[in-house]
Design an enzyme around this catalytic site. Structure first.
Site, PDB file in Angstrom:
ATOM      1  CD  GLU A   1       8.849  -0.424  -5.430  1.00 27.57           C
ATOM      2  OE1 GLU A   1       9.209  -1.175  -4.494  1.00 27.57           O
ATOM      3  OE2 GLU A   1       7.925   0.397  -5.330  1.00 27.57           O
TER       4      GLU A   1
ATOM      5  CG  ASP B   1       9.095   2.112   1.020  1.00 27.44           C
ATOM      6  OD1 ASP B   1       8.233   2.908   1.447  1.00 27.44           O
ATOM      7  OD2 ASP B   1       9.376   2.004  -0.186  1.00 27.44           O
TER       8      ASP B   1
END
Length: 262
Positions: free
Chosen positions: A106, A158
């Site tokens: 992330e 994403d």
């Protein structure tokens, strides 16, 4: 299961444990699956601290193996040998439990909801070093370094079209082929049917996308085309399979098939 005292990667500064993980499971139902895929994400939240805490909150039921701050600082949240909960409902190359076969990173960035700001130079350098280390230690092939949007088209977008995939490939991480120039001419779009659409779907399936080969250009296929463009033809992301998109896809499929048979 408790975390080890030091991070798995030398590029992580320390461990910041998340409770959200489990056993990696193989297709045979046995635990111990080795990761052979790397998935990159952005956090998609305006506050970096809140994003980190969310990944470590048992209520959230989400996590990742690593977290990269804007200044390039890296934390490990889940041991690499464990199954972090980052991929969600997803599909690649016939597999659907991608959490069991992947490592997730992330990257702190508010994403599209926050205007999709550029990733910082420090983040990119840190993420590249971390990714290269992971791929080398686990022998992850370039074609299995993917965006969250690749494995969940439409549901996820994403890390977005500003992520420097070309730079990563030049640094030894991921698959890349120079995108074909955008020009006019024949294109395929939602609502079309027939053999050309079926051939397009077959190429996406060969690359790994979860797409039905039925000759129908529907919303799902449009989402796949847009996901592909976000990764490999970032100049224009519109879900329309123009000549540039189709040529770039063909080149990547050929490159992947060659690598698999080498």
């Amino acid at each position: 299961m408790s975390l080890v005292a030091t991070p798995d990667s030398r590029f992580a500064a320390k461990i910041f444990p998340s409770p959200n993980h489990g056993e990696r499971m193989g297709a045979n139902g046995m635990s111990g699956r080795r990761p052979d895929m790397l998935i990159l994400h952005y956090t998609g939240m305006p506050d970096t601290g809140e994003a980190l805490q969310w990944l470590c909150n048992p209520v959230s039921q989400v996590s990742s193996h690593y977290f990269v701050f804007e200044n390039g600082h890296v934390l490990q949240l889940v041991p690499e040998e464990r199954r972090a909960w980052h991929a969600g409902a997803s599909h690649w190359a016939g597999e659907t439990d991608l959490n069991s076969c992947s490592i997730g990173i992330e990257i702190a960035n508010p994403g599209h909801p926050g205007g999709l700001p550029d990733f910082t130079a420090e983040q990119i350098a840190a993420t590249l070093n971390l990714s290269r280390d992971i791929c080398e230690r686990w022998a992850i092939p370039p074609e299995r370094v993917l965006a969250h949007s690749d494995i969940a088209p439409g549901r996820k977008i994403d890390p977005g079209e500003k992520f420097p995939w070309r730079h990563f490939a030049e640094g030894g991480v991921g698959l890349w082929s120079e995108p074909a120039p955008i020009r006019g001419g024949r294109f395929l779009a939602r609502g079309e049917r027939g053999q050309p659409v079926e051939a397009l779907q077959a190429m996406f399936a060969m690359l790994g996308y979860g797409v039905a080969v039925d000759g129908v250009f529907d919303q799902k296929l449009e989402d796949v085309v847009a996901a592909f463009q976000r990764h490999w033809r970032q100049e224009k992301v519109d879900g329309v399979a123009d000549a540039s998109t189709i040529t770039t896809l063909r080149d990547l499929v050929a490159q992947t098939r060659q690598a698999r048979t080498a």
